[in-house]
Design a protein around this motif. Structure first.
Motif, PDB file in Angstrom:
ATOM      1  N   LEU A  31       0.818  -1.198   0.000  1.00 22.17           N
ATOM      2  CA  LEU A  31       0.000   0.000   0.000  1.00 22.17           C
ATOM      3  C   LEU A  31       0.857   1.255   0.000  1.00 22.17           C
ATOM      4  CD1 LEU A  31      -2.694   1.400   0.036  1.00 22.17           C
ATOM      5  CD2 LEU A  31      -2.856   1.000   2.493  1.00 22.17           C
ATOM      6  N   ARG A  32       1.943   1.244   0.758  1.00 22.03           N
ATOM      7  CA  ARG A  32       2.833   2.415   0.754  1.00 22.03           C
ATOM      8  C   ARG A  32       3.402   2.662  -0.635  1.00 22.03           C
ATOM      9  NH1 ARG A  32       8.045   1.754   1.643  1.00 22.03           N
ATOM     10  NH2 ARG A  32       7.715   0.071   3.165  1.00 22.03           N
ATOM     11  N   LEU A  33       3.817   1.593  -1.322  1.00 24.45           N
ATOM     12  CA  LEU A  33       4.350   1.747  -2.668  1.00 24.45           C
ATOM     13  C   LEU A  33       3.273   2.233  -3.636  1.00 24.45           C
ATOM     14  CD1 LEU A  33       6.628  -1.426  -2.926  1.00 24.45           C
ATOM     15  CD2 LEU A  33       7.340   0.946  -2.557  1.00 24.45           C
ATOM     16  N   PRO A  37       3.228   7.286  -5.893  1.00 27.61           N
ATOM     17  CA  PRO A  37       3.026   8.179  -7.044  1.00 27.61           C
ATOM     18  C   PRO A  37       2.051   9.318  -6.771  1.00 27.61           C
ATOM     19  CG  PRO A  37       2.872   5.865  -7.708  1.00 27.61           C
ATOM     20  CD  PRO A  37       2.831   5.901  -6.216  1.00 27.61           C
ATOM     21  N   HIS A  38       1.240   9.188  -5.741  1.00 28.37           N
ATOM     22  CA  HIS A  38       0.278  10.227  -5.381  1.00 28.37           C
ATOM     23  C   HIS A  38       0.960  11.165  -4.395  1.00 28.37           C
ATOM     24  CE1 HIS A  38      -2.834   7.779  -7.337  1.00 28.37           C
ATOM     25  NE2 HIS A  38      -2.264   6.765  -6.739  1.00 28.37           N
ATOM     26  N   THR A  39       1.679  12.111  -4.926  1.00 33.55           N
ATOM     27  CA  THR A  39       2.622  12.908  -4.127  1.00 33.55           C
ATOM     28  C   THR A  39       1.939  13.794  -3.097  1.00 33.55           C
ATOM     29  OG1 THR A  39       2.637  14.566  -5.907  1.00 33.55           O
ATOM     30  CG2 THR A  39       4.362  12.889  -5.941  1.00 33.55           C
ATOM     31  N   ASN A  40       0.648  14.005  -3.234  1.00 37.88           N
ATOM     32  CA  ASN A  40      -0.069  14.818  -2.259  1.00 37.88           C
ATOM     33  C   ASN A  40      -0.368  14.043  -0.976  1.00 37.88           C
ATOM     34  OD1 ASN A  40      -1.315  17.434  -1.789  1.00 37.88           O
ATOM     35  ND2 ASN A  40      -3.260  16.341  -1.758  1.00 37.88           N
ATOM     36  N   TRP A  41      -0.168  12.739  -1.014  1.00 37.39           N
ATOM     37  CA  TRP A  41      -0.460  11.884   0.130  1.00 37.39           C
ATOM     38  C   TRP A  41       0.825  11.541   0.876  1.00 37.39           C
ATOM     39  CZ3 TRP A  41      -5.226   9.496   1.660  1.00 37.39           C
ATOM     40  CH2 TRP A  41      -6.334  10.000   0.964  1.00 37.39           C
ATOM     41  N   GLN A  42       0.808  11.726   2.185  1.00 44.01           N
ATOM     42  CA  GLN A  42       1.966  11.476   3.032  1.00 44.01           C
ATOM     43  C   GLN A  42       1.644  10.370   4.045  1.00 44.01           C
ATOM     44  OE1 GLN A  42       3.027  15.159   4.937  1.00 44.01           O
ATOM     45  NE2 GLN A  42       3.644  16.155   3.025  1.00 44.01           N
ATOM     46  N   VAL A  43       2.378   9.265   3.941  1.00 46.19           N
ATOM     47  CA  VAL A  43       2.239   8.195   4.932  1.00 46.19           C
ATOM     48  C   VAL A  43       3.109   8.567   6.127  1.00 46.19           C
ATOM     49  CG1 VAL A  43       2.527   5.740   5.419  1.00 46.19           C
ATOM     50  CG2 VAL A  43       1.817   6.477   3.129  1.00 46.19           C
ATOM     51  N   VAL A  44       2.484   8.946   7.226  1.00 45.03           N
ATOM     52  CA  VAL A  44       3.228   9.419   8.390  1.00 45.03           C
ATOM     53  C   VAL A  44       3.554   8.312   9.376  1.00 45.03           C
ATOM     54  CG1 VAL A  44       2.311  11.750   8.179  1.00 45.03           C
ATOM     55  CG2 VAL A  44       1.111  10.101   9.612  1.00 45.03           C
ATOM     56  N   ARG A  45       2.892   7.157   9.257  1.00 45.26           N
ATOM     57  CA  ARG A  45       3.194   6.042  10.148  1.00 45.26           C
ATOM     58  C   ARG A  45       2.630   4.757   9.565  1.00 45.26           C
ATOM     59  NH1 ARG A  45       3.915   6.067  15.868  1.00 45.26           N
ATOM     60  NH2 ARG A  45       4.303   8.301  15.631  1.00 45.26           N
ATOM     61  N   GLU A  46       3.340   3.656   9.780  1.00 50.57           N
ATOM     62  CA  GLU A  46       2.836   2.328   9.450  1.00 50.57           C
ATOM     63  C   GLU A  46       2.724   1.535  10.741  1.00 50.57           C
ATOM     64  OE1 GLU A  46       4.988   0.374   6.308  1.00 50.57           O
ATOM     65  OE2 GLU A  46       5.347   2.276   5.268  1.00 50.57           O
ATOM     66  N   CYS A  47       1.568   0.940  10.977  1.00 49.20           N
ATOM     67  CA  CYS A  47       1.282   0.269  12.241  1.00 49.20           C
ATOM     68  C   CYS A  47       0.906  -1.194  11.998  1.00 49.20           C
ATOM     69  CB  CYS A  47       0.146   0.972  12.973  1.00 49.20           C
ATOM     70  SG  CYS A  47       0.421   2.748  13.229  1.00 49.20           S
ATOM     71  N   ALA A  48       1.468  -2.072  12.821  1.00 51.06           N
ATOM     72  CA  ALA A  48       1.220  -3.500  12.659  1.00 51.06           C
ATOM     73  C   ALA A  48       0.038  -3.995  13.482  1.00 51.06           C
ATOM     74  CB  ALA A  48       2.472  -4.295  13.034  1.00 51.06           C
ATOM     75  N   HIS A  49      -0.506  -3.153  14.350  1.00 50.22           N
ATOM     76  CA  HIS A  49      -1.640  -3.563  15.173  1.00 50.22           C
ATOM     77  C   HIS A  49      -2.350  -2.324  15.703  1.00 50.22           C
ATOM     78  CE1 HIS A  49       1.272  -2.746  18.335  1.00 50.22           C
ATOM     79  NE2 HIS A  49       2.059  -3.675  17.805  1.00 50.22           N
ATOM     80  N   ALA A  50      -3.498  -2.554  16.327  1.00 53.06           N
ATOM     81  CA  ALA A  50      -4.337  -1.445  16.777  1.00 53.06           C
ATOM     82  C   ALA A  50      -3.652  -0.615  17.852  1.00 53.06           C
ATOM     83  CB  ALA A  50      -5.670  -1.990  17.293  1.00 53.06           C
ATOM     84  N   ALA A  51      -2.881  -1.254  18.734  1.00 54.88           N
ATOM     85  CA  ALA A  51      -2.206  -0.509  19.804  1.00 54.88           C
ATOM     86  C   ALA A  51      -1.220   0.507  19.227  1.00 54.88           C
ATOM     87  CB  ALA A  51      -1.486  -1.474  20.742  1.00 54.88           C
ATOM     88  N   ALA A  52      -0.498   0.109  18.186  1.00 52.86           N
ATOM     89  CA  ALA A  52       0.443   1.031  17.551  1.00 52.86           C
ATOM     90  C   ALA A  52      -0.301   2.172  16.873  1.00 52.86           C
ATOM     91  CB  ALA A  52       1.310   0.278  16.538  1.00 52.86           C
ATOM     92  N   ALA A  53      -1.472   1.871  16.313  1.00 48.66           N
ATOM     93  CA  ALA A  53      -2.276   2.912  15.682  1.00 48.66           C
ATOM     94  C   ALA A  53      -2.776   3.916  16.717  1.00 48.66           C
ATOM     95  CB  ALA A  53      -3.454   2.290  14.936  1.00 48.66           C
ATOM     96  N   ARG A  54      -3.192   3.427  17.882  1.00 55.19           N
ATOM     97  CA  ARG A  54      -3.635   4.336  18.943  1.00 55.19           C
ATOM     98  C   ARG A  54      -2.509   5.285  19.341  1.00 55.19           C
ATOM     99  NH1 ARG A  54      -5.373  -0.661  21.153  1.00 55.19           N
ATOM    100  NH2 ARG A  54      -7.584  -1.054  20.757  1.00 55.19           N
ATOM    101  N   GLN A  55      -1.323   4.731  19.467  1.00 51.13           N
ATOM    102  CA  GLN A  55      -0.174   5.557  19.827  1.00 51.13           C
ATOM    103  C   GLN A  55       0.105   6.604  18.767  1.00 51.13           C
ATOM    104  OE1 GLN A  55       1.438   5.471  22.698  1.00 51.13           O
ATOM    105  NE2 GLN A  55       2.878   7.106  22.099  1.00 51.13           N
ATOM    106  N   ALA A  56       0.065   6.191  17.515  1.00 52.36           N
ATOM    107  CA  ALA A  56       0.327   7.129  16.418  1.00 52.36           C
ATOM    108  C   ALA A  56      -0.699   8.255  16.407  1.00 52.36           C
ATOM    109  CB  ALA A  56       0.313   6.385  15.085  1.00 52.36           C
ATOM    110  N   LEU A  57      -1.965   7.904  16.626  1.00 54.63           N
ATOM    111  CA  LEU A  57      -3.027   8.908  16.593  1.00 54.63           C
ATOM    112  C   LEU A  57      -2.956   9.855  17.783  1.00 54.63           C
ATOM    113  CD1 LEU A  57      -5.934   6.580  15.435  1.00 54.63           C
ATOM    114  CD2 LEU A  57      -4.871   8.398  14.101  1.00 54.63           C
ATOM    115  N   SER A  58      -2.368   9.404  18.884  1.00 52.76           N
ATOM    116  CA  SER A  58      -2.214  10.278  20.047  1.00 52.76           C
ATOM    117  C   SER A  58      -1.066  11.263  19.874  1.00 52.76           C
ATOM    118  CB  SER A  58      -1.980   9.435  21.308  1.00 52.76           C
ATOM    119  OG  SER A  58      -0.690   8.836  21.295  1.00 52.76           O
TER     120      SER A  58
END
Length: 275
Positions: A31-33, A37-58
C-alpha cells in the motif's frame, strides 16, 4: 500499470496525512508503494496492530486511516468503534476518514461501503485506489468528517441491539460520492422498505438508506411515525383519510396512497381519531 496522478496540472493542495494499519508487513509495503506516485499523500506512520495505531493517533494529526479489518487482537472494526466513541463525545472533534483495506467477504463489505468512507480489496487495483483517494480528498475539502462520523455511528448502532433509553434520531446521514447527505427526519413524509434498504420519501425527492425498516423504526419517535404495513412507515402529520375501496389504503396529505395491513389497522384508526 501506470498509476494515475491525483493532482491537477499546476495545482496545489494541502497534503493528506495518512497512516496504514495492517498486521501483514507485505500489505503495508504494497500500500505504501501504491501511494508513492500520489505525491499529495503522506504516509506518516505504518502500524502492525491497533495498539500502535492508537499511539500514532495520540502523537499526531491524521486525515485518513487505511485500516485492515482482520488483525490479531483488536480488529480494525474495534479500533474504528473506539475512534468513533471518542469523537461522538464531542462532534466538533473530527474523526479521521476510514478506508478499510481487507479480504473480507463481499456481503459484509457492502455494509462498510455505506458507512465508512470506502473499502479496498486486496490485492489493491490502481484504479480502485485512485477512486478511494479522490473520494477522501473531496470529503476533506468539504470538511465533512463530522458528518461522516455521525453516519458511521448510525451503522454501529444498527449493528447493536436497540436500547429504549437512547434518543430518537433527528437527522439521517447518507453517504454520497464526495459528501454526506444530511436529511432531517421531520422532512420525511413516508418510508418504504426495499430489502436491506429503506427508501425515504421527501417532498421533492427520495433517498435510499441502508437499514431495515424495522431497525429504523426503533430509532424514530413513535409519536411522529406510525407503521401501517410491513413495508411502510408514515409520518403522523401526513395522515389524511382511510380508504376501503378498491382495497384498504391510507391517503396522505402529499397525495400518495399506501396499502394498509389488517395487523396495523387498529393503531391507524386510533391515529385517525386523534388527528
Amino acid at each position: 500499470m501506470k498509476p494515475v496522478q491525483l493532482s491537477q496540472p499546476g495545482g496545489s493542495r494541502t497534503p493528506v496525512r495518512c497512516i496504514i494499519v495492517d498486521d501483514e508487513q507485505l500489505g503495508r509495503i504494497n500500500l505504501r508503494l501504491a501511494l508513492e506516485p500520489h505525491t499529495n499523500w503522506q504516509v506518516v506512520r505504518e502500524c502492525a496492530h491497533a495498539a500502535a495505531a492508537r499511539q500514532a493517533l495520540s502523537e499526531q494529526t491524521v486525515d485518513v486511516i487505511f485500516l485492515d479489518i482482520r488483525m490479531p487482537g483488536d480488529s480494525g472494526l474495534q479500533l474504528a468503534r473506539e475512534l468513533l466513541a471518542a469523537t461522538t463525545q464531542g462532534l466538533d472533534n473530527k474523526l479521521p476518514l476510514i478506508i478499510f483495506v481487507t479480504t473480507f467477504e463481499q456481503h459484509a463489505i457492502e455494509a462498510f461501503e455505506i458507512h465508512a468512507l470506502d473499502y479496498l480489496l486486496k490485492p489493491i487495483a490502481d484504479e480502485r485506489l485512485h477512486t478511494a483517494l479522490l473520494r477522501a480528498e473531496a470529503m476533506l475539502e468539504q470538511q465533512q468528517q463530522s458528518a461522516l462520523a455521525r453516519s458511521f455511528r448510525q451503522y454501529l448502532i444498527d449493528e447493536e441491539p436497540a436500547q429504549a433509553s437512547q434518543s430518537y434520531w433527528q437527522q439521517i446521514y447518507i453517504p454520497a460520492p464526495g459528501k454526506i447527505d444530511t436529511l432531517q427526519v421531520s422532512d420525511v413524509l413516508w418510508l418504504e422498505s426495499a430489502g436491506n434498504y429503506v427508501q425515504l420519501h421527501l417532498a421533492q425527492r427520495t433517498a435510499l438508506f441502508r437499514i431495515t425498516i424495522s431497525k429504523l423504526q426503533q430509532h424514530l419517535n413513535p409519536t411522529d411515525f406510525i407503521r401501517i404495513h410491513r413495508r411502510y412507515l408514515v409520518s403522523r402529520s401526513q395522515i389524511l383519510s382511510l380508504l376501503t375501496e378498491p382495497s384498504l389504503s391510507l391517503r396522505l396529505r402529499c397525495g400518495a396512497a399506501l396499502p394498509v395491513s389488517q395487523s396495523y389497522l387498529q393503531d391507524l384508526k386510533a391515529a385517525l381519531h386523534n388527528n
